[in-house]
Write an enzyme that holds these catalytic residues in place. Structure first.
Site, PDB file in Angstrom:
ATOM      1  CG  MET A  28      60.556 -18.992 -46.115  1.00 23.73           C
ATOM      2  SD  MET A  28      60.864 -19.015 -44.355  1.00 23.73           S
ATOM      3  CE  MET A  28      60.655 -20.747 -44.013  1.00 23.73           C
ATOM      4  N   GLY A  29      62.608 -20.279 -50.373  1.00 28.10           N
ATOM      5  CA  GLY A  29      63.635 -20.951 -51.167  1.00 28.10           C
ATOM      6  C   GLY A  29      63.631 -22.454 -50.999  1.00 28.10           C
TER       7      GLY A  29
ATOM      8  N   GLY B 161      56.049 -28.336 -55.384  1.00 34.16           N
ATOM      9  CA  GLY B 161      54.924 -27.612 -54.780  1.00 34.16           C
ATOM     10  C   GLY B 161      55.001 -26.129 -55.132  1.00 34.16           C
ATOM     11  CG  HIS B 162      58.107 -23.712 -53.524  1.00 30.74           C
ATOM     12  ND1 HIS B 162      58.924 -24.676 -52.984  1.00 30.74           N
ATOM     13  CD2 HIS B 162      57.699 -22.933 -52.492  1.00 30.74           C
ATOM     14  CE1 HIS B 162      59.034 -24.476 -51.680  1.00 30.74           C
ATOM     15  NE2 HIS B 162      58.295 -23.435 -51.354  1.00 30.74           N
TER      16      HIS B 162
ATOM     17  CE  LYS C  31      53.788 -29.550 -45.488  1.00 33.20           C
ATOM     18  NZ  LYS C  31      54.713 -28.578 -44.973  1.00 33.20           N
TER      19      LYS C  31
ATOM     20  NE  ARG D 175      60.072 -26.943 -41.606  1.00 32.88           N
ATOM     21  CZ  ARG D 175      60.853 -26.262 -40.777  1.00 32.88           C
ATOM     22  NH1 ARG D 175      61.824 -26.866 -40.157  1.00 32.88           N
ATOM     23  NH2 ARG D 175      60.654 -24.981 -40.562  1.00 32.88           N
TER      24      ARG D 175
ATOM     25  CG  LEU E 165      62.065 -22.234 -54.786  1.00 34.31           C
ATOM     26  CD1 LEU E 165      61.910 -21.296 -55.978  1.00 34.31           C
ATOM     27  CD2 LEU E 165      61.097 -21.851 -53.683  1.00 34.31           C
TER      28      LEU E 165
END
Ligand code: PAF
Length: 276
Positions: A27-28, A33-34, A146, A183, A30
């Site tokens: 969902m962008g 982790g991505h 996660k 978040r 980034l």
């Protein structure tokens, strides 16, 4: 790296790509982790596609959707650096064309934990992931541990519907243990300083399990006791559930997922570790 938006552009960009094709749905906003998902896909696949789509259907709270962070230029740089071959940035209409009337639901696995806390969330996730799989047709799709329940729900859907191979990728953490999440950017400085308590609490639960404790409520209590040392955290749940069914356990006799959800002010974070 190709950057495409419409379904038609995507079709053309996918044509003739080397296989296996890996997909990293995101969902962008980034982060590392991505990056590790894309890098793992790059190592294991002939070509890697990344989708960036903030999926309105998985937000139970419109305010949460409105404040979801976005940053296309930095996202594209990270994708290129990590080894993506193609990034797809569809609009809401590309993903859900006029007349879209389908929902994909995984039943029992979505009832507890995040499913109970966020009604409709998982139907939104599985519907969008089914659409992404249907359009991109990857051989493998990469998801982080996660979001432990999300990972299991998507694995179930992919297996039940004969979709694609789902690859589990380890959680990436800050040096102080906080799991990377888009978040985290919303955490106030004091909350950011306090947030590593989540991982410390899970590790304390896992340490008790490693020391031989098999009573699941004793493990949950151990986690809760560490969380209680931090006054900034409002705990939503601490769970010790069967790793496959996510049914809450009394005794831990096989693999389990120890997980929690907690708020720091308006920011809700989740984390988990595996036992066994
Ligand atoms: O984990 C996420 O970022 C999202 O839930 C996903 C899997 C990309 C679906 O929108």
């Amino acid at each position: 790296m190709d950057v495409v938006r419409s379904r038609a552009e995507l079709r053309r960009a996918l044509d003739g790509r080397r296989r296996p094709l890996g997909l990293v749905p995101t969902m962008g906003w980034l982060h590392a982790g991505h990056r590790s998902l894309i890098a793992q896909a790059h190592d294991e696949c002939g070509a890697v596609a990344v989708s960036i789509f903030v999926n309105p259907r998985q937000f139970d709270d419109p305010a949460d959707l409105a404040r979801y962070p976005r940053g296309e230029a930095t996202d594209l740089r990270l994708c290129a650096d990590a080894g993506a071959d193609l990034v797809w940035l569809p609009s809401v209409d590309d993903v859900y064309p006029a007349g879209f009337d389908t929902s994909v639901t995984v039943e029992r696995l979505t009832l507890p934990l995040e499913g109970a806390a966020r009604p409709g969330h998982f139907a939104g996730v599985t519907t969008v992931v089914a659409v992404l799989f249907g359009i991109v047709r990857p051989d493998r799709a990469y998801f982080g541990e996660k979001d432990g329940q999300q990972l299991r729900v998507i694995e179930r859907m992919a297996r039940d519907l004969g979709m694609t191979e789902v690859v589990r990728c380890p959680t990436v953490r800050e040096p102080d243990g906080l799991a990377l999440s888009s978040r985290n950017v919303h955490l106030a400085a004091d909350d950011r300083a306090a947030a590593p308590v989540l991982h410390r609490a899970l590790l304390a639960g896992r340490a008790a399990w490693k020391a031989g404790e098999r009573d699941a409520s004793a493990i949950r209590d151990r986690v809760a006791a560490v969380l209680a040392t931090e006054r900034r955290v409002a705990v939503e749940y601490v769970s010790c559930a069967d790793d496959v069914t996510l049914v809450e356990l009394e005794r831990i006799e096989g693999p389990a997922m120890l997980s929690l959800a907690a708020r720091f002010g308006p920011t809700r974070l989740i984390d988990n570790v595996r036992l066994g």
